[in-house]
Design an enzyme around this catalytic site. Sequence first.
Site, short mmCIF file in Angstrom:
data_model
loop_
_atom_site.label_atom_id
_atom_site.label_comp_id
_atom_site.label_asym_id
_atom_site.label_seq_id
_atom_site.Cartn_x
_atom_site.Cartn_y
_atom_site.Cartn_z
N HIS A 97 9.92 -28.39 -27.85
CA HIS A 97 9.71 -28.07 -29.86
C HIS A 97 11.06 -28.05 -30.22
CE1 HIS A 97 7.74 -26.63 -32.72
NE2 HIS A 97 9.00 -26.24 -33.37
N CYS A 98 11.49 -29.01 -30.36
CA CYS A 98 12.52 -29.19 -31.62
C CYS A 98 12.99 -28.15 -33.04
CB CYS A 98 12.75 -30.43 -31.71
SG CYS A 98 14.87 -31.09 -32.75
N PRO A 99 13.24 -27.31 -33.43
CA PRO A 99 13.25 -26.80 -34.42
C PRO A 99 13.97 -27.59 -35.71
CG PRO A 99 14.74 -25.78 -33.46
CD PRO A 99 13.59 -26.59 -32.09
N GLY B 6 11.25 -29.71 -36.84
CA GLY B 6 10.29 -28.84 -37.89
C GLY B 6 8.81 -29.48 -36.66
#
Length: 395
Positions: free
Chosen positions: A169-171, A174
């Site tokens: 999961h890449c912030p 997003g």
Amino acid sequence: MSAVMISKKAASRRWEKLPGKNTFCCDGRVMMARQKGVFYLTLFLIVGTCALFFAFECPYLALHLSPAIPVFAILLFLFVMAMLLRTSFSDPGVLPRALPEEATFIEMEIEAANANVPAGQRPPPRIRNVQINSQIVKLKYCYTCKIFRPPRASHCSICDNCVDRFDHHCPWVGNCVGKRNYRYFYLFTLSLSLLTIYIFAFDIVHVVLRSVDSGFVNTLKETPGTVLEVLVCFFTLWSVVGLTGFHTYLISLNQTTNEDIKGSWSGKNRVQNPYSHKNIIKNCCEVLCGPAYPSVLDRRGLMVEELPTSASLDGPTASSSSSKNSIAAAQSTKTTAPLIPNEHTPEDVKPGIAASLEKSHTSEEERMPTPLNTPCKSPTQDRGPSSPKEKVQKL
């Protein structure tokens, strides 16, 4: 006053009823995670740095070096933005959760398999084994989605969804990075690395060229935007280029970030990766040039639901409804009236009228004298004259 339950059908999009922690926009066409603060920071850094470069460096470089410099920078910037939005706004490969009937069936299968477990002992973990390229791969059960996850799938705790070929999961984008958007994520990091190097290099060239005429210190005072760009690119360059190199290494092995962190194919058992082709070119072609997988969510599909609503009836409405109910009740009962209006009913319907007619006819015959030589007539023969004139002539 009476209340009547009326079922009303309402249609809605599937994305409105999907579980998980996702945000949908543009009628379900855009799908992102709920935590989008870092994504806005990414947009601000990219757009802000490129805007400073186009405003301060590009006019000078196009005049003194080549007009192709700003043109190539614009094309590279547009490609970076396209890959970023494609990664952020797409479905990463979310797997739908099991329906209640499917979840119940799976639970029954698991309970039947664990029926022989002695009391007091913990049941074995919910795992299914499948064979992929002569290698046993374990499918783990997801207690949230109520499904056995496919190979390489994992449950994202931030989005609360199972994602097929889950990478991480890449912030910064997003969104989750999975089966459907991994290639766009890699192209985004690769093009962003090139754009950062490009801007950083020509910022240095711009400072050097202006320092020849006005000196290094005066150049820094005259171009504060260039100094800011150099600082942003310097600190961004190492992380972006390092991330691109790490994912290049993973692609060459046909491996995901989640598998690398967990040591799925390099642990103590030394289990070989069943998805690797033992060839760097084949692995890269499969990850970057493979087919585009469709989404299995059908986010914009229609769902029809029946919503019960109550309606009260009083006054004319109640009387009309009661009359309709009485008509329906009358139609439901068996009637003795004739189906055809001009058709007479049998004699058992009107016994009084038939009996009186027959009695009057019999009394009239009794008053008439019968000749001695006249034979008796049977009831089937003619009973007498039908008119008064004929009666007189016979007498």
